[in-house]
Design a protein around this motif. Structure first.
Motif, PDB file in Angstrom:
ATOM      1  N   ASN A  86       0.806  -1.229   0.000  1.00 17.99           N
ATOM      2  CA  ASN A  86       0.000   0.000   0.000  1.00 17.99           C
ATOM      3  C   ASN A  86       0.838   1.278   0.000  1.00 17.99           C
ATOM      4  N   TYR A  87       2.116   1.186   0.379  1.00 19.77           N
ATOM      5  CA  TYR A  87       2.964   2.390   0.421  1.00 19.77           C
ATOM      6  C   TYR A  87       3.719   2.622  -0.885  1.00 19.77           C
ATOM      7  N   GLN A  88       3.448   1.825  -1.905  1.00 20.15           N
ATOM      8  CA  GLN A  88       4.090   2.079  -3.201  1.00 20.15           C
ATOM      9  C   GLN A  88       3.402   3.259  -3.881  1.00 20.15           C
ATOM     10  N   GLY A 122       8.020  -3.323  -2.827  1.00 18.55           N
ATOM     11  CA  GLY A 122       8.017  -3.188  -1.373  1.00 18.55           C
ATOM     12  C   GLY A 122       9.446  -3.299  -0.886  1.00 18.55           C
ATOM     13  N   VAL A 123       9.602  -3.552   0.405  1.00 18.07           N
ATOM     14  CA  VAL A 123      10.959  -3.556   0.966  1.00 18.07           C
ATOM     15  C   VAL A 123      11.472  -4.995   1.141  1.00 18.07           C
ATOM     16  N   HIS A 124      12.732  -5.079   1.580  1.00 19.67           N
ATOM     17  CA  HIS A 124      13.444  -6.356   1.535  1.00 19.67           C
ATOM     18  C   HIS A 124      12.749  -7.466   2.340  1.00 19.67           C
ATOM     19  N   PHE A 125      12.241  -7.137   3.537  1.00 19.09           N
ATOM     20  CA  PHE A 125      11.643  -8.222   4.335  1.00 19.09           C
ATOM     21  C   PHE A 125      10.405  -8.784   3.635  1.00 19.09           C
ATOM     22  N   MET A 126       9.717  -7.944   2.863  1.00 18.36           N
ATOM     23  CA  MET A 126       8.529  -8.422   2.139  1.00 18.36           C
ATOM     24  C   MET A 126       8.948  -9.392   1.029  1.00 18.36           C
ATOM     25  N   CYS A 148      14.264  -1.409   6.110  1.00 19.82           N
ATOM     26  CA  CYS A 148      13.164  -1.039   7.018  1.00 19.82           C
ATOM     27  C   CYS A 148      13.768  -0.840   8.404  1.00 19.82           C
ATOM     28  N   SER A 149      13.446   0.288   9.041  1.00 21.46           N
ATOM     29  CA  SER A 149      14.045   0.555  10.361  1.00 21.46           C
ATOM     30  C   SER A 149      13.594  -0.471  11.394  1.00 21.46           C
ATOM     31  N   LEU A 150      12.377  -0.984  11.240  1.00 18.89           N
ATOM     32  CA  LEU A 150      11.908  -1.992  12.201  1.00 18.89           C
ATOM     33  C   LEU A 150      12.668  -3.298  12.021  1.00 18.89           C
ATOM     34  N   ALA A 151      12.789  -3.722  10.757  1.00 27.12           N
ATOM     35  CA  ALA A 151      13.486  -4.991  10.493  1.00 27.12           C
ATOM     36  C   ALA A 151      14.935  -4.914  10.974  1.00 27.12           C
ATOM     37  N   CYS A 233       9.167   2.132  13.857  1.00 25.31           N
ATOM     38  CA  CYS A 233       9.133   2.484  12.441  1.00 25.31           C
ATOM     39  C   CYS A 233       9.497   3.964  12.336  1.00 25.31           C
ATOM     40  N   GLU A 234      10.495   4.268  11.532  1.00 27.02           N
ATOM     41  CA  GLU A 234      10.962   5.662  11.453  1.00 27.02           C
ATOM     42  C   GLU A 234       9.932   6.586  10.815  1.00 27.02           C
ATOM     43  N   VAL A 235       8.949   6.017  10.118  1.00 26.24           N
ATOM     44  CA  VAL A 235       7.902   6.826   9.496  1.00 26.24           C
ATOM     45  C   VAL A 235       6.820   7.153  10.522  1.00 26.24           C
ATOM     46  N   HIS A 236       6.336   6.157  11.235  1.00 23.31           N
ATOM     47  CA  HIS A 236       5.208   6.355  12.153  1.00 23.31           C
ATOM     48  C   HIS A 236       5.623   6.985  13.484  1.00 23.31           C
ATOM     49  N   GLU A 237       6.852   6.777  13.908  1.00 24.88           N
ATOM     50  CA  GLU A 237       7.242   7.321  15.217  1.00 24.88           C
ATOM     51  C   GLU A 237       7.340   8.846  15.194  1.00 24.88           C
ATOM     52  N   PRO A 260      -1.187   1.320  13.874  1.00 25.17           N
ATOM     53  CA  PRO A 260      -0.739   0.977  15.235  1.00 25.17           C
ATOM     54  C   PRO A 260       0.778   1.057  15.446  1.00 25.17           C
ATOM     55  N   GLU A 261       1.553   1.362  14.412  1.00 26.30           N
ATOM     56  CA  GLU A 261       2.987   1.601  14.640  1.00 26.30           C
ATOM     57  C   GLU A 261       3.239   3.016  15.162  1.00 26.30           C
ATOM     58  N   CYS A 262       2.154   3.841  15.272  1.00 27.24           N
ATOM     59  CA  CYS A 262       2.309   5.214  15.796  1.00 27.24           C
ATOM     60  C   CYS A 262       2.458   5.164  17.316  1.00 27.24           C
ATOM     61  N   PRO A 320      11.398   6.379   3.103  1.00 24.63           N
ATOM     62  CA  PRO A 320      12.452   6.463   2.083  1.00 24.63           C
ATOM     63  C   PRO A 320      12.792   5.099   1.483  1.00 24.63           C
ATOM     64  N   HIS A 321      12.541   4.041   2.262  1.00 28.16           N
ATOM     65  CA  HIS A 321      12.870   2.687   1.768  1.00 28.16           C
ATOM     66  C   HIS A 321      11.869   2.258   0.694  1.00 28.16           C
ATOM     67  N   MET A 322      10.588   2.490   0.971  1.00 26.25           N
ATOM     68  CA  MET A 322       9.557   2.142  -0.020  1.00 26.25           C
ATOM     69  C   MET A 322       9.767   2.930  -1.311  1.00 26.25           C
ATOM     70  N   LYS A 323      10.232   4.176  -1.149  1.00 27.88           N
ATOM     71  CA  LYS A 323      10.347   5.041  -2.329  1.00 27.88           C
ATOM     72  C   LYS A 323      11.576   4.709  -3.173  1.00 27.88           C
TER      73      LYS A 323
HETATM   74  S1  SF4 Z   1       6.987   2.449   6.708  1.00 29.18           S
HETATM   75 FE1  SF4 Z   1       8.170   1.921   8.532  1.00 29.18          FE
HETATM   76  S2  SF4 Z   1       7.741  -0.261   8.860  1.00 29.18           S
HETATM   77 FE2  SF4 Z   1       7.144   0.229   6.735  1.00 29.18          FE
HETATM   78  S3  SF4 Z   1       8.969  -0.241   5.520  1.00 29.18           S
HETATM   79 FE3  SF4 Z   1       9.072   1.967   6.019  1.00 29.18          FE
HETATM   80  S4  SF4 Z   1      10.339   2.004   7.891  1.00 29.18           S
HETATM   81 FE4  SF4 Z   1       9.643  -0.115   7.649  1.00 29.18          FE
END
Ligand code: SF4
Length: 363
Positions: A86-88, A122-126, A148-151, A233-237, A260-262, A320-323
């Motif tokens: 969904n973030y693409q 998407g990102v690497h973990f996906m 991904c900052s979480l991963a 998550c660096e985006v939601h925090e 819920p990552e906020c 920035p990772h998704m982008k």
């Molecule tokens: S939005 Fe947050 S959790 Fe999702 S990929 Fe980016 S850094 Fe990771």
């Protein structure tokens, strides 16, 4: 000399297995197609532009359209599918993706795919999750640096240390983790199924890793004691409760949907908390007049393309990772068959068990 030559001739030849070859060697590399915005390209992509005309100005479409057409043609040639989170960006999500959704939906659909090749939007973990569920398919990620900052907040050794500290406590890890971390877990979860997964374990306490805020939110939804980690998550925090209060002061009628990552103070201000898929369902079902989605920016763009009656307000934050994933990079993946996801087989067996246990839950 004669003896040596004979010995060389008689040495058994190493049998090349499929796995010894790169994806480019297995499938071949294709030449770059013409990327001019011709009348043929305009006609072939006109119906796709209709989907994104609310979010992509007409003047920009000639830049995207040749890539959209080339990628859609190549998917047929390669028997490939594109999975897009969904973030693409809207041109990826709406114009070239075959499957769209949150991490859970993508993981589930990846398991059903009968394509030879999966390209992960998407990102690497996906992409790793897609590979775990499709071990015999070729999985490509258009930019290996899409992290991904979480991963990255937790390692397999961190999980092993927690298991030593909390012996016997089941470990549920967010799908936003590396395969090595999933290999240490009992089960995976996503923001869409977290509460149900935790309760399915039937334990009085559960280690929920690595997102501290997601864990705190789960704890508000269940009687199970939640032990968390310090990942964010660096985006939601970056969102704050103060930001939401200011938004409401400006427009008391706005509906606030939050991921819920906020942080907890943001969720306290929200009208609804849920995964990206649940936020999308909320908009479809309730058709709010004005909405703000407290999550990654492309989410609102993608949903707004399908919900013309709802006005979507900012703020949002970009991942920035998704982008890092773009149409030119997706095209390059399909032409050159780079970058391929390869997971150590010993890790893959254990990580797959955690993902499959989640996918197979009847929730
Ligand atoms: S939005 Fe947050 S959790 Fe999702 S990929 Fe980016 S850094 Fe990771």
């Amino acid at each position: 000399m004669v003896f040596a030559s004979a010995a060389v001739l008689e040495r058994p030849r190493r049998i090349l297995r499929r796995d010894d070859l790169t994806a480019a060697e297995r499938f071949g590399v294709l030449p770059m197609p013409n990327l001019d915005f011709t009348p043929e390209v305009a006609a072939a992509t006109a119906h796709l532009y209709e989907r994104v005309k609310n979010v992509i100005p007409a003047i920009e479409w000639p830049v995207h359209a040749p890539y959209v057409k080339a990628i859609n043609d190549l998917k047929q040639v390669r028997n490939a599918v594109i999975l897009a989170h969904n973030y693409q960006t809207p041109e990826i999500y709406n114009c070239v993706a075959d499957v769209v959704g949150d991490s859970f939906a993508l993981a589930r659909e990846a398991a059903k795919s009968d394509a030879d090749i999966i390209v992960q939007g998407g990102v690497h973990f996906m992409a790793e999750t897609s590979k775990l569920l499709n071990p015999n398919k070729t999985v490509l990620i258009p930019d290996m640096r899409a992290g991904c900052s979480l991963a990255e907040s937790i390692t397999a050794e961190d999980v092993r240390a927690l298991k030593r500290k909390y012996p016997g406590v089941p470990v549920a890890v967010y799908v936003n983790t590396s395969a090595a971390v999933k290999a240490e877990a009992d089960i995976c979860l996503t923001s869409g199924n977290a509460v149900e997964v935790v309760e399915s374990l039937g334990a009085p306490e559960v280690l929920c890793l690595p997102d501290e805020y997601l864990a705190a939110w789960i704890a508000t939804q269940t009687k199970v004691k939640i032990i968390s980690w310090k990942g964010h998550c660096e985006v939601h925090e970056r969102f704050t409760g103060e930001e939401i209060r200011r938004l409401r002061d400006d427009d008391p009628s706005v509906t606030v949907l939050a991921h819920p990552e906020c942080p907890p103070d943001v969720l306290l201000e929200a009208d609804f908390t849920g995964s990206t898929a649940k936020m999308a369902d909320y908009v479809k079902m309730h058709k709010p007049k004005r909405v703000v989605m407290i999550t990654e920016c492309s989410m609102a763009d993608n949903i707004s393309a399908l919900s013309p009656d709802t006005e979507f307000l900012r703020p949002c934050n970009l991942c920035p990772h998704m982008k890092r994933i773009t149409l030119p990079k997706i095209l390059d993946s399909l032409l050159t068959m780079r970058e391929e996801i390869i997971i150590d087989s010993a890790i893959a067996v254990r990580a797959r068990r955690s993902v499959e246990r989640m996918v197979n839950l009847k929730i």
